[in-house]
Design an enzyme around this catalytic site. Structure first.
Site, PDB file in Angstrom:
ATOM      1  N   LYS A  69       0.699  -1.106  -0.007  1.00 30.73           N
ATOM      2  CA  LYS A  69      -0.062   0.105   0.110  1.00 30.73           C
ATOM      3  C   LYS A  69       0.960   1.327   0.104  1.00 30.73           C
ATOM      4  CE  LYS A  69      -1.048   0.043   4.841  1.00 30.73           C
ATOM      5  NZ  LYS A  69      -0.316   1.309   5.488  1.00 30.73           N
ATOM      6  N   ARG A  96      -7.270   4.213  12.128  1.00 29.10           N
ATOM      7  CA  ARG A  96      -6.754   3.039  12.671  1.00 29.10           C
ATOM      8  C   ARG A  96      -7.702   1.975  13.466  1.00 29.10           C
ATOM      9  NH1 ARG A  96      -0.472   2.601  13.022  1.00 29.10           N
ATOM     10  NH2 ARG A  96      -0.715   1.202  11.183  1.00 29.10           N
ATOM     11  N   ARG A 154      11.649 -10.365   4.714  1.00 34.48           N
ATOM     12  CA  ARG A 154      12.440  -9.079   5.237  1.00 34.48           C
ATOM     13  C   ARG A 154      13.892  -9.374   5.859  1.00 34.48           C
ATOM     14  NH1 ARG A 154       9.858  -4.013   6.191  1.00 34.48           N
ATOM     15  NH2 ARG A 154      11.027  -3.805   7.977  1.00 34.48           N
ATOM     16  N   ARG A 197      14.464  -9.573  11.769  1.00 34.71           N
ATOM     17  CA  ARG A 197      14.034  -8.890  13.117  1.00 34.71           C
ATOM     18  C   ARG A 197      13.134  -9.909  13.667  1.00 34.71           C
ATOM     19  NH1 ARG A 197      11.086  -3.803  12.595  1.00 34.71           N
ATOM     20  NH2 ARG A 197       9.708  -5.271  11.388  1.00 34.71           N
ATOM     21  N   ARG A 248       0.648 -10.054  14.289  1.00 33.54           N
ATOM     22  CA  ARG A 248       0.581  -8.661  13.822  1.00 33.54           C
ATOM     23  C   ARG A 248      -0.727  -8.581  12.766  1.00 33.54           C
ATOM     24  NH1 ARG A 248       6.487  -7.307  11.629  1.00 33.54           N
ATOM     25  NH2 ARG A 248       5.691  -5.567  10.650  1.00 33.54           N
TER      26      ARG A 248
END
Ligand SMILES: [Zn+2]
Length: 212
Positions: A13, A87, A120, A155, A166
């Site tokens: 996005k 949010r 990632r 991470r 998440r």
């Protein structure tokens, strides 16, 4: 034109928001960026935001809304694309007084999000922090940063267990927001699993129909 953009982590996005902002001359407002900016300021608000973020806390709804509203006010009549706000439903209610043209949702499956996010990698040197991706941007030498030579790590946040958490949080917070905009006839869903250019073409088709 006033656009909201939503999507899971790794939905792309941010990339689409940038393309949209360029094409339609909108101001791209990403709340994450605004918080990082304000955090550096030597103002009352800067101090407040710094204490919250450094303490690992979320910026409360009223402060977030105040920051976003101040930013929108500073734009005058310019159009915007807003990324990262509202949010939750409290923020949606506070934001209701601003009329928007459309809410775009860039949709990818959880499996796709996990695949993208677990690819990632980040340079372990905090001064560098270069971001890599085992699917599309590998370091030239495995495990070593191209820029500074430090080790490139994953991470904890990007490990499958954290990603699932998440995604659950995202769903819990975002589902009611999508329901809200859907009822108002403002929600448009776009399939985010395709190449960037095809997604953007579909979005252009949607936005070109809006009078502005
Ligand atoms: Zn580095």
């Amino acid at each position: 034109m006033k656009v909201l953009i939503f999507g899971k982590q790794a939905s792309g996005k941010g990339t689409q928001a940038k393309l949209i902002a360029e094409k339609y001359r909108l101001v791209h407002i990403a709340t994450g960026d605004i918080f990082r900016e304000i955090r550096k300021e030597d103002s009352e608000l800067g101090k407040k935001v710094r204490a919250l973020i450094d303490g690992g806390k979320l910026v409360p709804d009223d402060v977030t809304t105040e920051i976003v509203m101040a930013k929108l006010k500073s734009l005058g009549k310019k159009g915007f694309i807003l990324d990262g706000y509202p949010r939750n439903l409290t923020q949606v209610k506070a934001f209701e007084k601003i009329p928007i043209d459309i809410a775009l949702l860039i949709e990818i499956s959880d499996a796709e999000a996990v695949k993208r996010m677990s690819a990632r990698r980040i340079c372990n040197n905090s001064k560098c922090g270069e971001i890599y991706n085992t699917l599309v941007k590998k370091p030239k030498q495995e495990g070593k940063c191209d820029k500074c030579g430090s080790s490139v790590i994953q991470r904890d946040d990007d490990k499958p267990e954290s990603i699932k958490k998440r995604l659950e949080t995202y769903r819990r917070e975002t589902a009611p927001i999508m329901e809200f905009y859907k009822k108002k006839g403002l929600l448009k869903e776009v399939d985010g699993t395709r190449p960037i250019e095809s997604i953007f073409r579909e979005i252009r088709g949607i936005l070109d129909k809006i009078k502005h």
